[in-house]
Design a protein around this motif. Structure first.
Motif, PDB file in Angstrom:
ATOM      1  N   GLU A  75       0.732  -1.154  -0.182  1.00 12.07           N
ATOM      2  CA  GLU A  75       0.105   0.087   0.188  1.00 12.07           C
ATOM      3  C   GLU A  75       0.754   1.404   0.053  1.00 12.07           C
ATOM      4  O   GLU A  75       0.416   2.134  -0.702  1.00 12.07           O
ATOM      5  CB  GLU A  75      -0.874   0.151   1.309  1.00 12.07           C
ATOM      6  N   ASN A  76       1.955   1.305   0.798  1.00 15.38           N
ATOM      7  CA  ASN A  76       2.654   2.644   1.040  1.00 15.38           C
ATOM      8  C   ASN A  76       3.477   2.939  -0.106  1.00 15.38           C
ATOM      9  O   ASN A  76       3.653   4.203  -0.480  1.00 15.38           O
ATOM     10  CB  ASN A  76       3.705   2.488   2.096  1.00 15.38           C
ATOM     11  N   ASP A 100      -3.086  -4.518   3.562  1.00 17.16           N
ATOM     12  CA  ASP A 100      -4.551  -3.972   3.266  1.00 17.16           C
ATOM     13  C   ASP A 100      -5.155  -4.915   2.414  1.00 17.16           C
ATOM     14  O   ASP A 100      -6.104  -5.791   2.761  1.00 17.16           O
ATOM     15  CB  ASP A 100      -4.783  -2.644   2.606  1.00 17.16           C
ATOM     16  N   GLY A 138       1.462   4.750  10.240  1.00 15.50           N
ATOM     17  CA  GLY A 138       0.677   5.499   9.519  1.00 15.50           C
ATOM     18  C   GLY A 138       0.176   6.802  10.254  1.00 15.50           C
ATOM     19  O   GLY A 138       0.356   7.867  10.056  1.00 15.50           O
ATOM     20  N   TRP A 184       0.851  10.804   9.962  1.00 16.25           N
ATOM     21  CA  TRP A 184      -0.288  12.161   9.580  1.00 16.25           C
ATOM     22  C   TRP A 184       0.109  12.939  10.713  1.00 16.25           C
ATOM     23  O   TRP A 184       0.195  14.444  10.330  1.00 16.25           O
ATOM     24  CB  TRP A 184      -1.536  11.679   9.565  1.00 16.25           C
ATOM     25  N   THR A 204      -5.759  -0.288   7.759  1.00 20.32           N
ATOM     26  CA  THR A 204      -6.715  -1.031   6.920  1.00 20.32           C
ATOM     27  C   THR A 204      -6.136  -2.693   6.934  1.00 20.32           C
ATOM     28  O   THR A 204      -7.097  -3.620   6.866  1.00 20.32           O
ATOM     29  CB  THR A 204      -6.624  -0.654   5.324  1.00 20.32           C
ATOM     30  N   ASN A 256     -11.733   1.831   4.478  1.00 20.70           N
ATOM     31  CA  ASN A 256     -11.339   0.831   3.136  1.00 20.70           C
ATOM     32  C   ASN A 256     -12.110  -0.275   3.319  1.00 20.70           C
ATOM     33  O   ASN A 256     -12.258  -1.184   2.419  1.00 20.70           O
ATOM     34  CB  ASN A 256      -9.823   0.640   3.023  1.00 20.70           C
ATOM     35  N   GLU A 270      -5.606   7.124  -1.692  1.00 22.73           N
ATOM     36  CA  GLU A 270      -5.751   7.501  -0.289  1.00 22.73           C
ATOM     37  C   GLU A 270      -5.340   8.846  -0.167  1.00 22.73           C
ATOM     38  O   GLU A 270      -4.454   9.226   0.591  1.00 22.73           O
ATOM     39  CB  GLU A 270      -4.947   6.423   0.698  1.00 22.73           C
ATOM     40  N   THR A 298      -5.401   4.568   8.915  1.00 15.36           N
ATOM     41  CA  THR A 298      -4.674   4.942  10.064  1.00 15.36           C
ATOM     42  C   THR A 298      -4.769   6.267  10.214  1.00 15.36           C
ATOM     43  O   THR A 298      -4.447   7.024  11.334  1.00 15.36           O
ATOM     44  CB  THR A 298      -3.264   4.910  10.124  1.00 15.36           C
TER      45      THR A 298
HETATM   46  C1  XAI Z   1      -1.086   3.202   6.337  1.00 16.71           C
HETATM   47  C2  XAI Z   1      -1.751   2.933   4.936  1.00 16.71           C
HETATM   48  C3  XAI Z   1      -0.645   2.792   3.996  1.00 16.71           C
HETATM   49  O1  XAI Z   1      -2.456   3.899   4.432  1.00 16.71           O
HETATM   50  C4  XAI Z   1      -2.999   1.882   4.870  1.00 16.71           C
HETATM   51  O2  XAI Z   1      -2.172   0.673   5.142  1.00 16.71           O
HETATM   52  C5  XAI Z   1      -4.067   2.089   5.809  1.00 16.71           C
HETATM   53  O3  XAI Z   1      -4.026   1.674   6.956  1.00 16.71           O
HETATM   54  O4  XAI Z   1      -5.095   2.357   5.102  1.00 16.71           O
END
Ligand code: XAI
Length: 588
Positions: free
Chosen positions: A88-89, A125, A163, A167, A202, A275, A460, A489
């Protein structure tokens, strides 16, 4: 009595002994004997999701050894094969386009090779829904083995969750409180070991949902990746899949509407990722189960938040596991009759039986149903002239945000804001600090072109951070809205997953910066206060352009994908069910 497995059509087929020779001979080049393959034992696939470019799932490279031990000890023959990586990242333009690709690849493998049952190795995820979607389509016995979260992150005496720390770190950077080096130090501290996110992002959400559905052994999902119990769980999972193969217990017996409703309820109680909405829809649709838009409100919204885990709460994955993990949360729900727990799971028992005696001993981590962390914590569903469907994650709405927008005297639950519209995230990053936009606390940040077709893949990006000047004044969250997703997150109370998206002519395509948006949580509406004639006039300007496809798959993905409301599925794939029962033709 042992049953005849589908693999025997390859390896033990008197009508096609010529073909059998061809099928058997090359397995010998790594030491398998024809006797093993012709013994009538089930061949158990291990869908390997770990690799160097899937670090959240990399633990599975080791765990698979214990899975193999379990399979062998129980009388099966393991065969490990790779799943298309999903990280994902790091995956650009977004890992969301990989879910349907990995799904499709796994369907082809399970259908086209001599595999009788499969262990799905999940973690990051979309590695969970992609594999469960495929298991539902093929419908051979399947079981989920989660890789588990990382150990808890610590820095300067405080918990730092993966995560969530990013942020928060971004905001502190914008406020001038930390420099780049400190930001990287925080990021590193949040990821101290092998495993996926240690927050209820997620990854943890989707693994919890796999367990709530009944597709993994009890207590599987929350065990941190490096703990000894993780290897033991891998072994037990390997043993169990052989029994599932012998008894022919298939996903279709487990993935029922009751199971999906329990997943929706559990997701609310754990403060799960937004998600989950599209992934639950996608898994249900591939399983042939109808989940309706109304089900999110009807079954999910009133459920209280029970789990004190970031981003909705305080703690991280190690404490969740020690507090009893998913079964302890579900135990609370079960006591109040909130589950439909008389249903089969991969343990061979009902969910009710799995949950017996699973009460937590840590009330700071898992709160009682009658005295929860927050009331009514499930997703809130909205509609209006901006979209037919979008959700808001109520469990992360902070008291500060509530006071500013939702508790205005005489207008409780209703707020109006001036829209600042961005076409994709490059536009957002370029202009968010532009003083001429005059962004203040009366604004709502809107992003479009971020949905399945527009991006492509749905990005995202909806948890947009306010301009630096506002953050310096202590305003950490503005209302945000968009046709993309956001990180599980994130603590942003965004309105997101808007469907239909702007790229297919959804209402977001016609909004302009400066328009007023009215959000009414009493009636579940989100509207731009622009009259219909003006909206019609704007349609002449056309849909805001989206970038061209950069790879063949992006083009195929765009031509086959549906909207997030219905799970962003590859729509044509929904025609195919139980494909494991239909053997493919011989190949020579
Ligand atoms: C942390 C990420 C990459 O944004 C994802 O794994 C999520 O939790 O949605």
């Amino acid at each position: 009595m042992t049953r005849r497995y589908r693999s025997q059509d390859w390896f033990d087929n008197p009508d096609h002994i010529d073909m059998t020779a061809l099928y058997l001979e090359r397995f010998m080049n790594y030491g398998i004997t024809p006797e093993e393959l012709r013994s009538g034992k089930p061949i158990i696939g291990i869908a390997q999701s770990g690799s160097d470019i899937s670090p959240c799932n990399r633990i599975h490279l080791d765990l698979a050894k214990r899975v193999r031990d379990g399979i062998r000890d129980a009388g099966g023959i393991p065969m490990e094969f790779p799943l298309h990586p999903i990280f994902e990242n790091c995956r650009r333009p977004t890992a969301a386009i990989d879910r349907n690709l990995a799904y499709m690849g796994l369907v082809e493998i399970l259908h086209g090779y001599p595999i009788d049952a499969v262990v799905l190795t999940t973690g990051c995820d979309k590695t969970t829904p992609s594999q469960l979607m495929a298991a539902a389509t093929v419908d051979i016995p399947a079981i989920v083995l989660s890789g588990g979260p990382m150990l808890d992150g610590w820095l300067d005496g405080e918990l730092v969750g993966s995560g969530a720390a990013i942020w928060k770190g971004r905001r502190r950077l914008a406020a001038g409180e930390i420099d780049n080096e400190k930001f990287l130090e925080i990021a590193a501290a949040s990821a101290p070991s092998a495993g996926h996110c240690n927050t209820m992002g997620t990854a943890s959400t989707m693994n919890a949902i796999a367990e709530a559905l009944g597709m993994s052994l009890t207590g599987c999902s929350a065990i941190p990746a490096p703990y000894r119990e993780r290897g033991q769980m891998a072994y037990e999972t390997g043993r169990r899949i052989v029994a599932l193969a012998e008894q022919d217990i298939r996903p279709s017996a487990i993935l029922t509407r009751d199971a999906f409703l329990d997943a929706i309820v559990t997701n609310a109680a754990i403060g799960g990722s937004t998600n989950a909405q599209q992934h639950i829809m996608a898994m249900a649709r591939h399983a042939g189960v109808e989940i309706h838009t109304e089900d999110w409100m009807k079954y999910g919204h009133d459920v209280p938040l029970l789990l004190n885990m970031q981003p909705s709460g305080k703690y991280l994955g190690e404490r969740f596991h020690r507090a009893g993990g998913v079964p302890a949360v579900m135990w609370e729900l079960e006591q109040k009759g909130k589950l439909r727990s008389q249903r089969l799971t991969v343990t061979g028992k009902t969910m009710a039986e799995n949950l017996a005696g699973r009460e937590t001993n840590d009330r700071e981590m898992i709160w009682p149903f009658d005295a929860p962390l927050k009331e009514k914590a499930g997703f809130f569903v909205l509609s209006g002239n901006l979209f037919d469907f979008a959700i808001m994650k109520t469990s992360v709405i902070s008291e500060d945000f509530r006071q500013r927008y939702l508790k205005q005297p005489g207008h409780e639950g209703v707020f109006e804001c001036r829209a600042i519209v961005f076409d994709g995230s490059d536009d957002y990053h370029k202009r968010i600090n532009d003083p001429s936009l005059n962004i203040d606390e009366n604004c709502i940040l809107v992003i479009r072109g971020a949905g399945p077709i527009g991006w492509p893949g749905s990005a995202e990006v909806v948890n947009m951070q306010p301009p630096d000047a506002l953050i310096k004044r202590g305003i950490n969250n503005l209302p945000t809205l968009g046709d993309g997703r956001q990180s599980g997150t994130s603590d942003s109370p965004s309105i997101l997953n808007a469907s239909p998206e702007s790229a297919v002519g959804g209402g977001l395509a016609w909004i302009r910066t400066g328009d007023t948006i009215r959000i009414d949580l009493n009636n579940g509406t989100a509207n731009m206060l622009v009259d219909d004639a003006e909206i019609e006039r704007r349609k002449a300007d056309g849909i805001p352009p989206v970038p061209p496809s950069q790879t063949p798959w992006q083009e195929i993905y765009r031509s086959t994908v549906g909207q997030m409301q219905s799970g962003a599925c590859m729509e044509l794939a929904l025609e195919y069910r139980n494909v494991g029962a239909v053997l493919p033709r011989h190949n020579h």
